[in-house]
Design a protein around this motif. Structure first.
Motif, PDB file in Angstrom:
ATOM      1  N   ARG A  21      19.882  75.080  11.747  1.00 60.49           N
ATOM      2  CA  ARG A  21      19.125  73.972  12.297  1.00 60.49           C
ATOM      3  C   ARG A  21      17.835  74.470  12.942  1.00 60.49           C
ATOM      4  O   ARG A  21      16.830  73.798  12.959  1.00 60.49           O
ATOM      5  CB  ARG A  21      19.955  73.213  13.321  1.00 60.49           C
TER       6      ARG A  21
ATOM      7  N   PRO C  12      15.396  73.473  29.305  1.00 58.27           N
ATOM      8  CA  PRO C  12      16.841  73.581  29.490  1.00 58.27           C
ATOM      9  C   PRO C  12      17.515  72.301  29.026  1.00 58.27           C
ATOM     10  O   PRO C  12      17.063  71.199  29.315  1.00 58.27           O
ATOM     11  CB  PRO C  12      16.999  73.772  30.996  1.00 58.27           C
ATOM     12  N   ASN C  14      21.126  70.077  28.436  1.00 57.86           N
ATOM     13  CA  ASN C  14      22.532  69.895  28.690  1.00 57.86           C
ATOM     14  C   ASN C  14      23.257  70.184  27.382  1.00 57.86           C
ATOM     15  O   ASN C  14      22.770  69.842  26.311  1.00 57.86           O
ATOM     16  CB  ASN C  14      22.744  68.439  29.114  1.00 57.86           C
ATOM     17  N   GLN C  15      24.441  70.797  27.480  1.00 58.34           N
ATOM     18  CA  GLN C  15      25.131  71.137  26.231  1.00 58.34           C
ATOM     19  C   GLN C  15      25.489  69.892  25.435  1.00 58.34           C
ATOM     20  O   GLN C  15      25.663  69.942  24.234  1.00 58.34           O
ATOM     21  CB  GLN C  15      26.387  71.926  26.520  1.00 58.34           C
ATOM     22  N   ASP C  18      23.306  69.255  22.587  1.00 59.90           N
ATOM     23  CA  ASP C  18      23.645  70.022  21.381  1.00 59.90           C
ATOM     24  C   ASP C  18      24.731  69.295  20.603  1.00 59.90           C
ATOM     25  O   ASP C  18      24.672  69.180  19.383  1.00 59.90           O
ATOM     26  CB  ASP C  18      24.165  71.412  21.763  1.00 59.90           C
ATOM     27  N   GLN C  22      24.475  67.837  16.795  1.00 54.49           N
ATOM     28  CA  GLN C  22      25.394  68.124  15.705  1.00 54.49           C
ATOM     29  C   GLN C  22      26.036  66.836  15.215  1.00 54.49           C
ATOM     30  O   GLN C  22      26.202  66.609  14.030  1.00 54.49           O
ATOM     31  CB  GLN C  22      26.455  69.122  16.173  1.00 54.49           C
ATOM     32  N   LEU C 307      32.023  69.262  18.579  1.00 50.48           N
ATOM     33  CA  LEU C 307      32.521  69.998  19.735  1.00 50.48           C
ATOM     34  C   LEU C 307      33.026  71.383  19.358  1.00 50.48           C
ATOM     35  O   LEU C 307      33.340  72.183  20.215  1.00 50.48           O
ATOM     36  CB  LEU C 307      33.652  69.214  20.402  1.00 50.48           C
ATOM     37  N   ARG C 312      29.014  74.560  15.637  1.00 53.09           N
ATOM     38  CA  ARG C 312      27.767  74.351  16.337  1.00 53.09           C
ATOM     39  C   ARG C 312      26.941  75.642  16.376  1.00 53.09           C
ATOM     40  O   ARG C 312      25.736  75.624  16.495  1.00 53.09           O
ATOM     41  CB  ARG C 312      28.060  73.875  17.760  1.00 53.09           C
TER      42      ARG C 312
ATOM     43  N   PRO D 112      32.448  77.996  29.547  1.00 50.39           N
ATOM     44  CA  PRO D 112      31.369  77.462  28.700  1.00 50.39           C
ATOM     45  C   PRO D 112      30.905  76.076  29.130  1.00 50.39           C
ATOM     46  O   PRO D 112      29.859  75.623  28.680  1.00 50.39           O
ATOM     47  CB  PRO D 112      31.994  77.413  27.304  1.00 50.39           C
ATOM     48  N   ARG D 113      31.661  75.402  29.950  1.00 52.40           N
ATOM     49  CA  ARG D 113      31.281  74.049  30.353  1.00 52.40           C
ATOM     50  C   ARG D 113      30.553  74.028  31.692  1.00 52.40           C
ATOM     51  O   ARG D 113      30.333  72.969  32.254  1.00 52.40           O
ATOM     52  CB  ARG D 113      32.522  73.167  30.483  1.00 52.40           C
ATOM     53  N   ALA D 151      14.630  80.451  36.553  1.00 50.25           N
ATOM     54  CA  ALA D 151      14.356  79.193  35.862  1.00 50.25           C
ATOM     55  C   ALA D 151      15.512  78.789  34.949  1.00 50.25           C
ATOM     56  O   ALA D 151      15.610  77.651  34.527  1.00 50.25           O
ATOM     57  CB  ALA D 151      13.084  79.318  35.044  1.00 50.25           C
ATOM     58  N   LYS D 154      19.897  76.241  35.187  1.00 52.41           N
ATOM     59  CA  LYS D 154      20.595  75.041  34.711  1.00 52.41           C
ATOM     60  C   LYS D 154      21.107  75.188  33.286  1.00 52.41           C
ATOM     61  O   LYS D 154      21.554  74.217  32.683  1.00 52.41           O
ATOM     62  CB  LYS D 154      19.636  73.842  34.763  1.00 52.41           C
ATOM     63  N   ARG D 155      20.993  76.378  32.727  1.00 48.47           N
ATOM     64  CA  ARG D 155      21.457  76.555  31.358  1.00 48.47           C
ATOM     65  C   ARG D 155      22.942  76.877  31.322  1.00 48.47           C
ATOM     66  O   ARG D 155      23.540  77.269  32.301  1.00 48.47           O
ATOM     67  CB  ARG D 155      20.694  77.696  30.697  1.00 48.47           C
ATOM     68  N   TYR D 156      23.474  76.724  30.128  1.00 52.97           N
ATOM     69  CA  TYR D 156      24.880  77.072  29.923  1.00 52.97           C
ATOM     70  C   TYR D 156      24.978  78.486  29.362  1.00 52.97           C
ATOM     71  O   TYR D 156      24.037  78.969  28.725  1.00 52.97           O
ATOM     72  CB  TYR D 156      25.518  76.057  28.967  1.00 52.97           C
ATOM     73  N   GLN D 158      26.211  79.791  26.877  1.00 54.88           N
ATOM     74  CA  GLN D 158      26.029  79.996  25.439  1.00 54.88           C
ATOM     75  C   GLN D 158      24.582  80.336  25.104  1.00 54.88           C
ATOM     76  O   GLN D 158      24.298  80.925  24.076  1.00 54.88           O
ATOM     77  CB  GLN D 158      26.405  78.733  24.649  1.00 54.88           C
TER      78      GLN D 158
END
Lengths: 334, 335, 314, 330, 568
Positions: A21, C12, C14-15, C18, C22, C307, C312, D112-113, D151, D154-156, D158
């Motif tokens: 992607r 940034p 939020n997951q 993503d 998908q 998920l 993903r 991961p969450r 910076a 706020k990322r995850y 992954q």
């Protein structure tokens, strides 16, 4: 080093991309190399450097899509493996070219007995009967040093320890007396003492069977011990290629040089502080337009950002893909 | 494996006894009365007498142990007697249905053939259709076949059988007059013609039920295949030069079947009670119909016995599913 | 993941974005979502726009055909007042489909949520606390073995009057049916969640939380639950579909809502007898059920793919 | 040890961690996996104790047992003078800020969450009463300290590379200003060029915050680089413990010798010259260790006594401990 | 009873036998479908219609009612009456004479001992006999000789045809049931499933709740009957499917009780293979008014008891208005079509008992109903659209059993009542609960925890005495009686009780008719305690090729199955 021998495998201009992607990831970029009969070619690189993808591309083992081989020629046994039919390719796989994978835990099918899995290529490629295949499987297990081989044929992979499983993988790869063995990080998942066992076994088998081996690893120590020639990969390209002594004593590419320095020695002088290659390995999205190592390179030049280095011959069997070695750039700088 | 089995069997005894108790109390608390199906012209005092004659005068703490005794002691004795000509039962009271006043087990035994023939066959047919659909769907993920298979199986999952069943009847029995709309439970297959007739009368209920099984099992199969297709050993098999058919149908399938087989095993109990609506529509008077009639008629001994047998089957199938897991997957050893 | 060079420069995210990205690639799922939104709006807003009382009897205008029948059958009795026709008592079918949809969807959602809450609770407790595992799983077996019909009858007996007194007749029976479906359909979720919790419990981040001293309660809410979300979401979509179908099966068995309380299942069941003469009466509710279930299933499929970090990833 | 000028921050005495095996119809305990079977060592304030051994030898279990992430089977653990070997988990909670852990798999050890900020903040949430603003500030400081761009809070996880994830893990461990950190194979899952970055970071932090490390690794060359002293484990027991230089120059125990010789040398000339000691066979199962010395099945220098009597773990040479019959005083 | 008409009827029905039919078993196979499956073939152990009717093909009583409600002799030589001396003058005994030469299907002779045994079987107190009420007041049953039986009652019986007449009390074989008396009755599965009888057919295979296979009785008294050699009697499913099988696919020859909406039935009949047939009996679909207060606010034990009169239904005007608001013809049109007719009578037949001038309710009168309510002070004082008086709102809880037609009725009636300012809440209950009589359940029709309820009821045979006697003061279900009792409305009127007693002592048929009509009017027209809606006929379906079917609502529908034949 069996110099002058004929190449059994000749790869030219291999190019593999993955469609994602985020765009096309150029995992293998114009990789060329050859493998001479009986030699051991070490391929070194970090994860994502394209070393495994290169080898899997050779035998059509990549899932397509998302992978796609864009260009290249893989000459083996008088034919181009990228062009032959699926059936021909299958004869080569497991028959003339053996493959060992990194993780012996997951690379064996958990629900078939070890004996069955070794016998499979024997029956397919050598046309052996069940009985012959069983006998040969036992021989192979003995060859790779599994004690009590006859009994263990009926065992399932989970009943073997990691080292023993990797021996089974080797036995499978060797089953049909391949001309070439491709070992993809075969000892990474193993402990050092087991790794030592496997390395010794490989040396022994190579002497005995005389096949050519491509050994992929990220561990320079392992390479130092067994390889004849070494190919260093970074960002999907071959950045340096040299005979093993030459590479360790006279690394030409800044990446190779830095890599050698970051590794602490077990016996040499202990450095007060480890040398560090700052930054992260890249992911090449889109066709490369610059040197992949540019951002982490201590010797980066402005030209590195705009020109893709090709491999420049700098000595006997030694080439590097660094613009520092580009005769043109050298001339300009000079 | 043996100790695991033994242990689970032992553990299931208190579970089952408790289940029996809960079912009994449920039926006890449930409103309704076996006399409700009697016409209103029968005076209440006569109904009361009939009720007493059924043993309903006794409190539950007398009737529950009695049922336990009948189920676990008297009935096996009768089977033993019937098989070996002995006389252990000695005329002891068997579990008697309120509605038919006949031994519950005789009726259940009478119903089993229909249930096995039609509902069992539909399960088999459903599974047999589902597996290839699941395999191909996974192997060709997102292909036209996959999309169509998904669509059809979901339709199958979502159309209530009281609709699809009647629709089939209207088309094939009423309009085309090809197939009988009413299942003949007394039909015996003796020759080709009777076999064809049996096939004709089975095809509609079997297909209606199979559609639902297919829908579910093919989903599981697809998911499981997808999981396994990305495993390392698949690459190994390909690297060995195995053909795609060997890779998929042997290496991947064998691994993918492990969870699916257990899902299939766990679905078996539903065969015996879950086809209530379909049985009713096609008049396949199997166990499901027996259960629903017994429920409607408040035939407590019948309901109790059938549901308890179902509970036993569920517990047993759980165990069998676990054991199958161990048998199919050499990595799992339960000792 | 190695694509950090791209990500680091991007804003940034939020997951869930993503996941949504998908999800969008799954055509079926997008179709499903659109349809679900459409049908939900149709049922929620429809009645206020259409404004016909679904219970209103108009015996003179009974058995009207949908307007499209005019195309092939000029003699048919039809009218713009009832675009989908009327039933044998002259009730407007469109209004009934809307009203029935409200109830069917409400039953589906609430029963599904109830089943999820029970299933997740049991699954998490059984998976996390080894001591509770045995007893909770046996309890699950027990509920699996319970016959739904007598259970519902008992519940009707014990709780109908109090619920009717507390919530009124319609809400009362609604609560009963939803509870009945909910408490008999949580077992699969419980098993799946339990399995996943047991696997996640072994992951290092749980150990990491232990090394910080996170107590069990927060361990579950902060670390376990968010990570079993994907199987829960998938069983949620399946549960919604099953609940709608179970309600229609209950109507078939005569245990559903009161007669003047339409649901799709009931409308469908009531019309089966007149299927040949008035096919539209089974087609509309049948289509509504099937398409809803279908779209929910597709959403579940899309969610599962979205998920799944393996998919993903690339 | 008495002549050591520094005081021991952590002291472990004969700690055993056995995981029971239940079999049979009645699930009776029929055996145990002796993952850690009596280990004794001290960790001095400010030092790094390397703990090496092969997979399955119990080194990770030992690390977790020291932090009391398990309820240990027996033994004593003293942390900064407080005995925590048998303290219940609820009371242990208060001790947690002092001792922290960095995990092997930076992928698996981060939820991961949760965002990076939430991950690093979690210890603060559990153990401090800071305001949200203060916590945010502290998280940012920690990210600076481990070389992460604030910076990206706020990322995850992954979205980060392996090395960066490991930095997140280290920041989390540092959040409560611990004295003692168990590093459980912190570099095993990282790329070669990244390993050095992480090791350097650990060293810098040690200097800056005066940390004490228990550094668990199977990478002997890295241990040689970072550790002050090194302990070698085999099948649940420590077979040798010595100062770094001593151990790498003159290992006593045959296993330590074999282990050192098995490490491939990144120098072709050297690599081809050294004679390796190749051990035969596999490590026995920890649920059924051999009688006598645990290493007797693979030891190239095995003696009869090794198969009968378990060797005593003692100070063979000054500040060099070993458990081997070869060094019996008689 | 008018014996003359009765006898005439018998002759008429016998004359039906077609001349073409000459040989037993010549017409092959007969397929009958009952959507309720028979579970037992012993009528004494089950009162279920499906069981009684299936058994009627196998076991027979001494006399049956024909399609006009008249008694015709079956095993008896003739119907005993006071006139022919069969019934004693004081009405305390009846003497039956068996036909000579009757044989059981196993070849043994039928004797008066079998008849006496039948009585003994049912009167055994431990047997739980479903037909015990048939033997009410029987003092003794004696076999005078091989063919003569005398039944003696303990008090005068104006209607002495309870025992041994009709499908409910057939004669069973003493030899077969000898060991099945009392508590042992349910254990005789073989006998209960395959009784030996005198009827035209013999059971060859019985599968409970599923299917019965029968063949012609070789010892049947008429050598030319039955025309069919074998019968398959299938049970289960639903009325729609049964109707479809007879009228659309032609798989079956006869389907029982087509409880289907008229348009559905008509659509099926278009199939052309079969036709619906109908007949009327005494089954009346009615609304029962609760005269006591069912409010859940009352303590348990006082709810729906005479201690608390109903807040508004105790007002005659309300009951009357509710009845006036109902359009009965519409109900019939929607629910029954040709199988129903509007009625205001509780006892719609036989003719002699049916009140003729009670027709006031047949036309809907919404305005009248409104006026009535206004007059009685029930007006919408608070503007919520519902009439009220003294703070009591006209909100009705309307319960019935779950059944498609009843639900349509509920919806229609709710609509009609809403037009006169009465709000209705509907509730439908599972039939097994509603009619279950479980004292622990709040949902039984006896407990009547609702304001009005709807169901159908009828009486056995042709005599309404017991039916009407149910509405005696104190006969209502109440906690003391374990909520048993037939006075569902909790009706109480001493004048009515006096009529009950008078009816019990009257033998004259015309006088009885007059009394019964008076009682009927008291319950319906005068007090609107019971609001009859529809006189429900019985609709069954038969294949066009099936001949000889005479639909009978007074006895088993299969009463003359011996005369059925295949039309060529």
């Amino acid at each position: 080093m069996p110099n002058g021998a004929l190449p059994v495998l000749d790869v030219q201009g291999l190019k593999t991309v993955f469609k994602t992607r985020g765009g096309e990831v150029h995992a293998v970029n114009d990789v060329s190399f050859n493998l001479k009969a009986g030699e051991l070619l070490g391929v070194v690189g970090e994860s994502g450097s394209g070393k495994s993808v290169t080898m899997m591309s050779l035998l059509g083992l990549l899932p397509m899509p998302p992978a796609e081989i864009r260009a290249g020629r893989v000459m083996f046994d008088g034919q181009d493996l990228l062009k032959v039919s699926a059936e021909e390719l299958r004869k080569v796989r497991g028959g003339k070219i053996g493959f060992i994978f990194q993780d012996p835990m997951t690379s064996l099918n958990p629900v078939f007995s070890v004996g069955y899995q070794i016998a499979e290529p024997l029956r397919k490629h050598m046309g052996m009967s069940k009985k012959e295949a069983a006998a040969r499987s036992q021989e192979l297990l003995e060859l790779v040093g599994i004690p009590d081989a006859e009994r263990r044929l009926d065992d399932y992979p989970h009943q073997f320890s990691g080292g023993m499983r990797q021996r089974v993988m080797i036995a499978i790869a060797l089953a049909c007396d391949p001309q070439v063995l491709i070992a993809d990080e075969p000892t990474t998942a193993l402990d050092v003492t087991i790794q030592a066992q496997i390395l010794e076994l490989m040396q022994e088998l190579r002497e005995k069977l005389g096949m050519a081996v491509i050994w992929i690893t990220h561990d320079l120590g392992v390479i130092a011990g067994i390889a004849d020639r070494v190919m260093v990969m970074y960002g999907g390209q071959v950045v340096e290629h040299a005979p093993v002594q030459e590479l360790f004593s006279n690394p030409q590419h800044p990446y190779t040089a830095a890599l050698l320095k970051t590794i602490p020695s077990i016996s040499g002088k202990r450095a007060a502080r480890l040398t560090v290659i700052e930054g992260q390995p890249p992911l090449v999205v889109g066709a490369p337009t610059s040197c992949p190592f540019r951002e982490r390179c201590a010797k980066a030049m402005p030209v590195c950002a705009v020109k893709v280095p090709t491999r420049y011959e700098i000595g006997a069997g030694h080439d590097t893909a660094c613009l520092l070695a580009d005769p043109l750039e050298v001339a300009n700088a000079g | 494996m043996l100790t695991f089995t033994l242990r689970r069997l032992l553990m299931s005894i208190p579970t089952l006894l408790f289940i029996a108790f809960v079912i009994f109390m449920l039926l006890e608390l449930a409103p309704g009365d076996p006399m409700s199906q009697m016409p209103l012209t029968i005076p209440p005092e006569v109904k009361e007498k009939m009720r007493l004659a059924l043993g309903l005068g006794e409190p539950w703490w007398v009737r529950f142990p009695l049922w336990l005794k009948q189920f676990f002691i008297v009935e096996p004795q009768y089977w033993w007697d019937a098989a070996f000509g002995t006389n252990f039962a000695d005329g002891a009271q068997r579990i008697i249905s309120f509605q038919s006043r006949s031994p519950v087990f005789d009726t259940i035994a009478q119903r089993l053939p229909q249930t096995l023939w039609v509902v069992g066959m539909s399960y088999i047919v459903g599974v047999l259709i589902a597996l290839p659909i699941g395999i191909i769907s996974a192997y060709k993920q997102y292909s036209v076949f996959d999309q169509t298979g998904t669509f059809v199986s979901m339709i199958g999952f979502s159309v209530p059988p009281f609709f699809s069943g009647v629709l089939l009847i209207v088309i094939f029995s009423v309009q085309l007059k090809w197939l009988p709309s009413i299942y003949d439970t007394t039909h015996v297959v003796t020759n080709w013609d009777t076999f064809i007739f049996q096939l004709k009368q089975m095809i509609m209920p079997v297909m209606v039920l199979a559609l639902q099984t297919t829908a579910q099992v093919s989903r599981y199969m697809r998911a499981s295949m997808l999981d396994n297709l990305t495993q390392d050993y698949v690459r190994t098999a390909r690297a060995k030069g195995m053909t795609e058919s060997v890779v998929v149908m042997k290496h991947v399938l064998r691994n993918s079947m492990i969870p699916v087989v257990t899902v299939i095993a766990l679905g078996i109990p539903s065969i015996f009670g879950g086809a209530i609506i379909t049985e009713q529509i096609f008049k396949v008077n199997g166990l499901g119909q027996l259960l629903i009639i017994a429920l409607q008629g408040n035939d407590i001994p019948m309901v109790m016995t059938i549901t308890f047998l179902l509970a036993v089957l569920i517990v047993l199938m759980n165990l069998i599913a676990d054991i199958l897991y161990g048998v199919l997957d050499p990595r799992i050893r339960y000792d | 993941m190695t694509d950090e060079t791209m990500d680091m420069t991007a804003k940034p995210r939020n997951q869930w974005w993503d996941v949504w990205d998908q999800f969008k690639t799954h055509k079926g799922a997008v179709f499903g979502l659109c349809f679900l939104i459409f049908i939900t709006l149709f049922c929620l807003i429809g009645p206020s726009l259409w404004g016909v009382d679904p219970g209103k009897l108009d015996i003179r205008n009974k058995d009207m055909r949908p307007i499209y029948t005019a195309i092939f059958d000029s003699g048919a009795k039809y009218g713009w007042a009832h675009p989908m026709g009327t039933d044998n008592l002259g009730r407007d079918i469109m209004a009934n489909i809307m009203q029935g949809g409200r109830i069917s969807l409400a039953v589906g959602w609430t029963a599904m949520i109830l089943a999820l809450v029970i299933g997740t609770t049991v699954g998490v407790l059984a998976g996390y606390f080894k001591r509770l595992d045995g007893i909770l799983m046996r309890f699950t077996d027990l509920v699996l073995a319970l016959p739904l019909l007598p259970l519902l009858l008992v519940m009707m007996l014990l709780f109908r009057d109090p619920l009717r007194a507390a919530f009124g007749p319609e809400q009362g029976i609604f609560i009963l049916i939803v509870t009945g479906i909910g408490i008999t359909s949580w077992m699969h979720t419980a098993r799946i969640v339990r399995g996943d919790v047991m696997a996640i419990k072994e992951r290092e981040f749980v150990l990491a939380a232990r090394s910080i001293g996170t107590p069990a309660r927060r361990m579950i809410t902060r670390h376990l639950l968010p990570n079993v979300l994907s199987p829960i979401m998938v069983s949620a979509t399946l549960g919604l579909a099953t609940a709608i179908i179970t309600e229609s099966a209950l109507s078939f068995l005569g245990l559903g809502f009161p007669s003047d309380f339409p649901t799709w299942g009931k409308i469908l069941f009531d019309s089966v007898d007149r299927m040949t003469a008035y096919p539209e009466r089974v087609i509309w509710p049948g289509l509504a059920i099937s398409l809803t279930v279908l779209s929910v299933n597709y959403i579940g499929d899309g969610l599962r793919d979205a998920l799944d970090p393996r998919i993903r990833g690339l | 040890m008495l002549d050591n000028p520094k005081k021991a921050l952590v002291s472990v005495r004969d700690v055993k961690m056995h995981f029971p095996i239940h079999t049979g119809v009645l699930r009776r305990k029929t055996g145990a996996v002796k993952a850690v079977d009596g280990i004794t060592f001290d960790i001095m304030e400010g030092e790094t104790l390397g703990l090496v051994g092969e997979s399955g030898c119990g080194k990770s279990t030992a690390g977790r047992a020291v932090l009391r992430l398990y309820d240990i089977t027996s033994g004593e653990i003293t942390m900064d003078g407080i005995e925590i070997g048998s303290t219940p988990q609820s009371q242990l909670r208060e001790m947690r800020p002092m001792m922290q852990m960095v995990f092997q798999d930076p992928q698996a050890s981060l939820n991961p969450r949760m965002t990076v900020e939430a991950i690093i903040r979690e210890p603060l949430d559990e153990h401090t009463t800071l305001t949200a603003q203060e916590k945010r500030e502290k998280v940012a400081e920690l990210m600076d300290a481990v070389g992460l761009n604030r910076a990206f809070a706020k990322r995850y996880p992954q979205a980060f590379s392996g090395g960066q994830r490991q930095r997140i893990g280290i920041a989390r461990a540092l959040a409560l200003n611990p004295k003692f950190i168990v590093c459980d194979e912190p570099i095993a899952a990282l790329d070669v060029s990244i390993q050095a970055q992480v090791v350097n970071l650990l060293e810098d932090l040690q200097e800056k915050f005066g940390l004490t490390y228990l550094f668990i690794s199977h990478d002997l060359s890295m241990v040689r680089h970072i550790a002050t002293r090194v302990a070698v484990m085999y099948l649940g027991k420590i077979v040798e413990l010595a100062e770094r230089e001593t151990l790498f120059a003159e290992p006593l125990h045959p296993y330590a010798k074999a282990l050192l010789s098995a490490v491939p040398e990144p120098d072709p000339a050297l690599a081809r010259k050294t004679e390796r000691i190749i051990l035969q066979g596999d490590v026995p199962s920890p649920s059924n260790p051999p009688k006598g010395c645990n290493f007797c099945t693979r030891c190239p220098e095995v003696m009869d006594i090794c198969r009968e009597v378990e060797p005593e773990y003692r100070e063979v040479k000054p500040r060099q401990f070993a458990a081997c019959h070869l060094y019996n005083e008689t | 009873m008018k014996m003359k008409t009765v006898l005439m009827g018998a002759v008429a029905s016998l004359a039906f036998a077609p001349a073409a039919m000459a040989e037993r078993g010549s017409d092959g196979q007969l397929n009958i479908i009952y959507w309720q499956a028979p579970s037992i073939l012993n009528p004494y152990l089950s009162g279920g219609t499906k069981d009684l009717e299936s058994a009627s093909m196998i076991v027979e009583p001494l006399a049956r009612y024909n399609d006009t409600g008249a008694l015709v002799p079956f095993l008896a030589e003739e119907i005993p009456t006071v006139g022919n001396g069969g019934v004693s003058e004081d009405l305390t005994s009846i003497t039956w004479k068996l036909k000579a030469g009757l044989l059981w299907s196993d070849g043994t002779p039928v004797t008066s001992a079998d008849v006496a045994f039948t009585a003994e079987y049912c009167m055994n107190p431990e047997g739980g006999c479903a037909q015990a009420s048939k033997f009410d007041g029987v003092q003794s049953v004696e076999a005078i000789d091989d063919l003569t039986i005398k039944v003696t009652f303990d008090s005068p019986k104006p209607n002495p045809y309870g025992p041994f007449a009709g499908a409910q009390s057939p004669i069973i074989q003493a030899a077969q049931f000898a060991d099945c008396l009392g508590a042992k009755a349910p254990e005789c599965t073989d006998a209960n499933f395959m009784p030996i009888g005198t009827g035209p057919f013999v059971v060859t295979d019985f599968r409970t709740n599923d299917v019965i296979q029968m063949e012609a009785n070789q010892n049947y008294r008429d050598p030319a009957k039955p025309a069919f050699a074998t019968v398959t009697f299938k049970g289960g499913g639903d009325a729609t499917a049964a109707g479809r099988a007879v009228m659309e696919t032609g798989e079956f020859d006869y389907a029982w009780n087509m409880q289907l909406a008229p348009d559905v039935l008509a659509a099926m009949a278009e199939g052309g293979v079969g036709t619906p047939i109908s007949a009327f009996g005494t089954l009346v679909e009615r609304i029962e008014m609760n005269l006591t207060n069912p409010s859940p606010d009352l303590p348990e034990g006082e709810r729906a008891t005479v201690a608390h009169p109903h807040p508004f239904l105790s007002d005659f005007a309300v009951r009357h208005a509710l009845s006036m608001a109902i359009d009965r013809s519409l109900l019939v049109e929607v629910g029954y079509g040709q199988a129903g007719r509007p009625t205001c009578n509780l006892v719609p037949g036989p003719e002699i008992y049916a009140s003729t001038d009670n027709t006031g309710c047949l036309t809907q009168d919404l305005e009248g109903a409104k006026a009535l309510l206004d007059e009685a002070g029930w007006v919408d004082s608070n503007g919520d659209g519902i009439r009220d008086k003294d703070g009591v709102e006209l909100k009705i809880l309307f319960q019935t059993s779950t059944n498609a037609v009843r639900q349509d009725f509920q919806a229609l009636i709710k609509d009609m009542w809403s037009q006169i300012g009465v709000e209705t809440e509907l509730r439908n209950l599972d039939a097994s609960v509603f009619f279950g009589g479980d004292p622990g359940s709040p949902d039984t029709f006896q407990k009547f925890y609702a304001d009005v309820e709807m169901y159908a009821n009828n009486f056995d045979g042709t005599d309404p005495q017991a039916y009407l006697a149910a509405y005696r003061c104190g006969g209502e279900p109440k906690p003391d009686s374990q909520w048993q009792g037939e006075n569902i409305n909790r009706f109480c009127d001493p004048a009515y009780d006096a009529l009950i007693d008078e009816l019990g002592a009257t033998a004259d048929i015309d006088k009885r008719g007059e009394l019964a009509r008076k009682m009927n009017d008291m319950l319906t027209k005068e007090t609107m305690t019971i609001v009859p809606l529809v006189d429900r006929g019985r609709v069954s379906a038969k294949a066009n090729t099936l001949g000889g079917v005479v639909l009978n609502t007074w006895d088993s529908e299969l009463w003359n199955v011996a005369d059925w034949y295949r039309e060529k």
